[in-house]
Design a protein around this motif. Structure first.
Motif, PDB file in Angstrom:
ATOM      1  N   PRO A 101       0.772  -7.350  -6.227  1.00  0.00           N
ATOM      2  CA  PRO A 101      -0.163  -6.632  -5.341  1.00  0.00           C
ATOM      3  C   PRO A 101      -1.543  -7.276  -5.281  1.00  0.00           C
ATOM      4  O   PRO A 101      -2.157  -7.336  -4.207  1.00  0.00           O
ATOM      5  N   ARG A 102      -2.024  -7.754  -6.414  1.00  0.00           N
ATOM      6  CA  ARG A 102      -3.352  -8.393  -6.419  1.00  0.00           C
ATOM      7  C   ARG A 102      -3.333  -9.688  -5.615  1.00  0.00           C
ATOM      8  O   ARG A 102      -4.271  -9.954  -4.838  1.00  0.00           O
ATOM      9  N   GLU A 103      -2.296 -10.492  -5.778  1.00  0.00           N
ATOM     10  CA  GLU A 103      -2.232 -11.747  -5.026  1.00  0.00           C
ATOM     11  C   GLU A 103      -2.037 -11.486  -3.536  1.00  0.00           C
ATOM     12  O   GLU A 103      -2.579 -12.222  -2.701  1.00  0.00           O
ATOM     13  N   LEU A 104      -1.286 -10.444  -3.200  1.00  0.00           N
ATOM     14  CA  LEU A 104      -1.135 -10.066  -1.796  1.00  0.00           C
ATOM     15  C   LEU A 104      -2.482  -9.641  -1.219  1.00  0.00           C
ATOM     16  O   LEU A 104      -2.836 -10.029  -0.091  1.00  0.00           O
ATOM     17  N   ALA A 105      -3.249  -8.864  -1.980  1.00  0.00           N
ATOM     18  CA  ALA A 105      -4.573  -8.444  -1.511  1.00  0.00           C
ATOM     19  C   ALA A 105      -5.482  -9.652  -1.295  1.00  0.00           C
ATOM     20  O   ALA A 105      -6.229  -9.714  -0.307  1.00  0.00           O
ATOM     21  N   ASP A 106      -5.414 -10.627  -2.203  1.00  0.00           N
ATOM     22  CA  ASP A 106      -6.215 -11.847  -2.034  1.00  0.00           C
ATOM     23  C   ASP A 106      -5.815 -12.577  -0.761  1.00  0.00           C
ATOM     24  O   ASP A 106      -6.677 -13.046   0.005  1.00  0.00           O
ATOM     25  N   LEU A 107      -4.521 -12.695  -0.529  1.00  0.00           N
ATOM     26  CA  LEU A 107      -4.025 -13.377   0.670  1.00  0.00           C
ATOM     27  C   LEU A 107      -4.524 -12.683   1.935  1.00  0.00           C
ATOM     28  O   LEU A 107      -5.034 -13.342   2.860  1.00  0.00           O
ATOM     29  N   MET A 108      -4.384 -11.361   1.985  1.00  0.00           N
ATOM     30  CA  MET A 108      -4.807 -10.624   3.171  1.00  0.00           C
ATOM     31  C   MET A 108      -6.313 -10.770   3.392  1.00  0.00           C
ATOM     32  O   MET A 108      -6.788 -10.845   4.541  1.00  0.00           O
TER      33      MET A 108
END
Length: 347
Positions: free
Chosen positions: A146-153
């Motif tokens: 979830p954290r890496e997805l948030a960074d990507l977005m």
């Protein structure tokens, strides 16, 4: 054929149909030949009217040549003009989010409105290979997703400005999907208001529970005001049930060998038919085929109609892993012409 089965066999699939391709490498062939076959298939399925064409990221698998989705998608985009193209998916644990943002921002900048970024949280390979890709254990666990997805977005949106700006990337966001074979990504996709694609083709027992979680947890977002679920399904269509069964043999054997730790390129249908399955191996293959679509156009129409009704899928994504590209193309042609009412839907 009973009344219910006969009714299903007569219906025409009306939801959008799409393609998931793995660039399969046949025994005795090269990766280059496999990639050229995938390009041929993308062009033909675009002509037929399939909605989107995705390629999957896998590594350390001799039967699959789609290990670099962004590179392959750039080539496919240059050889097509209208079909949506995307990753099914990019496995985020393998990559720094900034790299994914720049790669898919580049694709979106070059081909605006045609690019999908399907994201998965599994590495799509074994742990040793995953470590070779990432070069660190950090980010390889599900907890970090979830954290890496948030960074990507955030690299795409720029909503939380920082020292790093993804160029291309910021302001050039492709359509982001979450992919899954269990409930984790289903819930997350719902909470974020993203479209969700479920891997029914290798996790059919979890399909209905995951879709229920997605819909129950869905929150409207800037991307969607209501849930949008796509279901990926194995589909092999031929003139007869018997020929479809024969064509599907190499895929079943390849998956069996992969799960046994013996990955190999796709065997020929004759070699697959002659393989001396044990009773346990045969049961494994039969279980894998449950809920999939395989047979003549009438049989496949019934199977896909039943799957769509049972899941409420807004879209079906077909994956056809057979030895010869001509048979792969013919399967999609038969489904377009005889299962989906001609399919060419430009509206």
């Amino acid at each position: 054929m009973n009344g219910r089965a006969g009714e299903l066999a007569l219906r025409v699939i009306t939801v959008p149909l799409s393609v998931l391709d793995l660039a399969p490498v046949a025994q005795g062939a090269t990766a280059g030949a496999a990639l050229r076959a995938t390009t041929e298939l993308a062009r033909r399925t675009e002509d037929l009217g399939y909605h989107r064409f995705w390629v999957a990221e896998h590594h350390n698998m001799p039967a699959i040549a789609s290990s670099a989705p962004a590179v392959l998608l750039a080539h496919l985009a240059a050889n097509t003009s209208t079909i949506r193209l995307g990753s099914g998916g990019v496995m985020l644990p393998n990559h720094a989010p900034l790299v994914v943002a720049e790669q898919f921002g580049t694709l979106e900048a070059l081909h605006p409105g045609r690019i999908d970024l399907g994201i998965g949280r599994a590495p799509g390979t074994d742990q040793v290979t995953a470590l070779a890709l990432r070069r660190t254990m950090e980010g390889l666990s599900a907890e970090g997703f979830p954290r890496e997805l948030a960074d990507l977005m955030n690299y795409f949106s720029g909503e939380k400005p920082g020292q790093i700006v993804a160029t291309p990337g910021r302001g050039e966001q492709p359509a982001v999907w979450l992919l899954g074979s269990s409930g984790f990504s289903a819930q997350l996709a719902g909470l974020l208001g993203l479209p969700f694609s479920f891997a029914h083709h290798f996790s059919s027992a979890n399909t209905l529970p995951a879709l229920a979680l997605y819909r129950q947890n869905f929150r409207p977002s800037q991307w969607l005001d209501k849930p949008y679920a796509m279901v990926a399904v194995n589909a092999v269509c031929a003139d007869t049930d018997e020929r479809a069964e024969w064509l599907a043999g190499p895929s079943a054997l390849s998956f069996l060998k992969l799960r046994s730790g013996r990955p190999e390129p796709l065997s020929t249908p004759d070699e697959a038919a002659a393989y001396p399955y044990t009773e346990i191996e045969r049961e494994f293959v039969l279980q894998r085929r449950e809920g999939q679509a395989m047979g003549s156009p009438e049989t496949v129409r019934r199977q896909l109609t039943e799957l769509q009704e049972r899941t409420g899928a807004d879209e079906l994504m077909l994956t056809t892993l057979v030895y010869d590209v001509a048979d792969r193309v013919r399967s999609y042609e038969l489904i377009a012409e005889k299962v989906a009412g001609g399919l060419r839907r430009d509206a």
